[in-house]
Design a protein around this motif. Structure first.
Motif, short mmCIF file in Angstrom:
data_model
loop_
_atom_site.label_atom_id
_atom_site.label_comp_id
_atom_site.label_asym_id
_atom_site.label_seq_id
_atom_site.Cartn_x
_atom_site.Cartn_y
_atom_site.Cartn_z
N TRP A 1 0.82 -1.22 0.00
CA TRP A 1 0.00 0.00 0.00
C TRP A 1 0.85 1.26 0.00
O TRP A 1 0.42 2.30 -0.48
N TYR B 1 1.05 6.42 -3.22
CA TYR B 1 0.80 6.81 -1.83
C TYR B 1 1.79 7.87 -1.37
O TYR B 1 1.41 8.91 -0.82
N GLY C 1 -4.82 9.66 1.98
CA GLY C 1 -4.24 8.32 2.05
C GLY C 1 -4.05 7.76 3.44
O GLY C 1 -4.60 6.70 3.78
N HIS D 1 -6.61 4.81 4.67
CA HIS D 1 -6.09 3.44 4.73
C HIS D 1 -6.10 2.90 6.16
O HIS D 1 -6.28 1.70 6.37
N GLY E 1 -9.58 1.83 6.52
CA GLY E 1 -9.83 0.72 5.61
C GLY E 1 -9.29 -0.60 6.14
O GLY E 1 -9.98 -1.63 6.08
N PHE E 2 -8.09 -0.60 6.66
CA PHE E 2 -7.51 -1.84 7.19
C PHE E 2 -8.22 -2.31 8.45
O PHE E 2 -8.35 -3.51 8.69
N THR F 1 -10.98 4.67 1.20
CA THR F 1 -11.23 3.76 2.33
C THR F 1 -11.88 2.46 1.88
O THR F 1 -11.36 1.36 2.13
N GLY G 1 -10.32 0.49 -1.30
CA GLY G 1 -9.17 -0.34 -0.94
C GLY G 1 -9.55 -1.72 -0.47
O GLY G 1 -8.72 -2.64 -0.48
N VAL H 1 0.87 1.49 7.90
CA VAL H 1 0.61 2.28 6.69
C VAL H 1 0.40 3.75 7.04
O VAL H 1 0.91 4.66 6.36
#
Length: 546
Positions: free
Chosen positions: A64, A69, A89, A93, A96-97, A251, A254, A284
């Motif tokens: 990622w 990024y 970003g 992220h 998102g993770f 978000t 991904g 990240v």
């Protein structure tokens, strides 16, 4: 300026090291294939499902933290019309993770899927799976173009090396070791690349802050500033819809990348897959901090005190190159070379993953199940390798454009957000989802996204949403039309699936109208395959038999 020979030698040495590690890992992959009792192609795709948790975290993060990024975040912070508030970003992220670990990792890993498209194939069959491969493949090619474009601009700026040559060399190295070793080569080279990215970027930060051209981080010299700290950025009420659209795109979009699930599915267990996602959320985010600082420093720099001079990069239309410009003019030469290495490492760590993900989906979900059902394992391995080369060439060809890295980075997740994400959420969490609803949602999402237009590709909007404006002949949509397309697709899948299931089950709709065969009483008649049991249920069944 003359060719930067010491810098070029340093970068070439780094490339050789990465290539050697990739070849070493490919030998490990071949040993695993010989001892593997199952499918040898799965060793290439998911590493035999025994990737160490720490290697998993490193490769997830490195994938990622790519050129898009790093350079996209720096560009967003630097540009006067955007700023830190638009550097989506890192926070996107992070969220998102966390969502991936909570809602997607366990249902995917527990059923021993091989790719992200497997659950669609088991429930809907081959035709719809092939339809979903199209937006996924387009997104991967755009992602490759994005990260290679960023690298080409950086190398041409600092090493005085032609951008095209930089792109071709980097692409060739990534393609070679990905072809040779599959996920093993990708994962183990990602470990080295992650460490190099971390050390190099953070090392550049203090040198930039100590540059004579930096006197006050709260000022933007030579540009009229409207806020106390210019690089923080501002967001007018009219732009709130755009911000929300882009934040949700990064978000949730991904969550629809095969790269994510390639690492999830390579974990030894569902718990390990979740831990990998949760840990990657923090790493990240942390890896985005140096890019934010570099963007802020570049925004506050007095470029007249550097060899670059005036006007500043933004007024010259070179904001897309702000990271290499900052490295070249605000740090010593040897530090800028390390920065080049960081960008190169970031590019390869993402590119190899993207190449393998597209090749895996095509081989596992199209070639193996539709085109050549009797294909041998050796044949499948060669198809994976050939697909890696083709995707790499396609992405490399697009990388020669001059588009914004940040724009390409967003565009790479656009179709995944509008089309694939709602489909994935439904197939995993809505047990009534069926082929009719899925096709309806696909068409609705695609149609609404296309009619919204896309300035990066020069596609004018057909449907103008409330609040649109026109600047220099280009129409700008302020309404969150991507999110509307995603939600419309999601609602279409749920509503059409539920209504048709109700209609067929209560015989309001004749069974003869089920032309796709989804509701046939004999499930074996249809194209849909039997879905694998979760690992926990498999273990219970095995213990019962014993």
């Amino acid at each position: 300026m003359a060719l930067n020979v010491p810098g070029l030698v340093a970068v070439l040495i780094f490339y050789v090291v990465i290539l050697v590690i990739g070849i070493w890992a490919s030998r490990k992959s071949k040993k695993e294939e010989k001892t593997c009792t199952g499918s040898k192609s799965e060793v290439t795709i998911v590493g035999g499902r025994n990737i160490n948790v720490f290697v998993g975290i490193f490769t997830m993060t490195a994938t990622w933290v790519g050129g898009g990024y790093i350079m996209g975040t720096t560009e967003a912070v630097y540009v006067p019309t955007r700023g830190l508030i638009w550097a989506l970003g890192p926070p996107a992220h992070l969220l998102g993770f966390l969502l991936a670990g909570l809602f997607f990792a366990k249902p995917m890993r527990s059923k021993c899927y091989v790719t992200m498209l497997d659950p669609f194939q088991y429930r809907y069959g081959n035709m719809f799976t092939a339809m979903l491969l199209v937006p996924a493949l387009i997104s991967d090619i755009l992602w490759v173009a994005c990260i290679l474009s960023g690298l080409g601009g950086t190398m041409s700026m600092i090493l005085e090396l032609p951008s095209a040559l930089s792109i071709v060399i980097s692409a060739a190295v990534s393609i070679i070791y990905t072809v040779l070793g599959g996920l093993y080569s990708v994962a183990y080279t990602d470990v080295i690349q992650f460490c190099f990215i971390f050390v190099s970027l953070w090392l550049c930060v203090p040198f930039m802050l100590l540059s004579p051209a930096i006197t006050d981080l709260a000022q933007r010299p030579h540009i009229n500033q409207t806020s106390e700290i210019p690089w923080l950025g501002e967001m007018e009420l009219a732009d709130a819809g755009i911000w929300m659209d882009e934040f949700l795109l990064v978000t949730l979009g991904g969550l629809a990348y095969q790269c994510l699930y390639q690492r999830v599915l390579s974990a030894a267990s569902s718990a390990q897959a979740q831990i990998t996602c949760f840990a990657a959320a923090g790493t990240v985010f942390m890896m985005g901090i140096p890019s934010v600082i570099i963007g802020a420093v570049a925004a506050s720099a007095d470029w007249n005190q550097t060899a670059y001079g005036l006007p500043p990069p933004y007024e010259r239309g070179e904001a897309v190159k702000i990271l290499p410009l900052a490295l070249q003019y605000l740090t010593p030469n040897w530090v800028s070379v390390l920065g080049i290495g960081a960008v190169a490492a970031a590019v390869m760590s993402s590119m190899d993953s993207v190449l393998l993900s597209s090749a895996s989906m095509f081989t596992q979900n199209i070639y193996r199940t539709t085109l050549r059902k009797q294909a041998s394992e050796r044949e499948l391995l060669w198809v994976i390798r050939g697909s890696v080369v083709l995707v790499g060439l396609a992405g490399t060809g697009l990388a020669f454009g001059d588009d914004s890295v940040f724009a390409l980075w967003l565009l790479s997740g656009d179709l995944l957000y509008c089309i694939v994400f709602p489909q994935l959420a439904c197939v995993l969490h809505f047990r009534h989802a069926n082929t009719y609803g899925a096709i309806t949602g696909y068409v609705v999402g695609m149609l609404l996204r296309v009619v919204g237009g896309e300035p990066v590709l020069g596609i004018p909007p057909v449907l103008l949403y409330p609040g649109w404006t026109e600047e220099d002949g280009v129409i700008k949509q302020h309404f969150p039309f991507r999110t509307l397309a995603m939600l419309s697709s999601l609602i279409s899948v749920v509503s059409v699936s539920w209504l048709l299931e109700l209609g067929f089950s209560r015989q309001v709709i004749p069974r003869s109208w089920d032309f796709l065969g989804f509701f046939k009483e004999n499930e074996g008649e249809g194209e849909v395959q039997e879905e694998p049991l979760p690992l926990e249920e498999k273990n219970k069944t095995l213990n019962t038999k014993l």
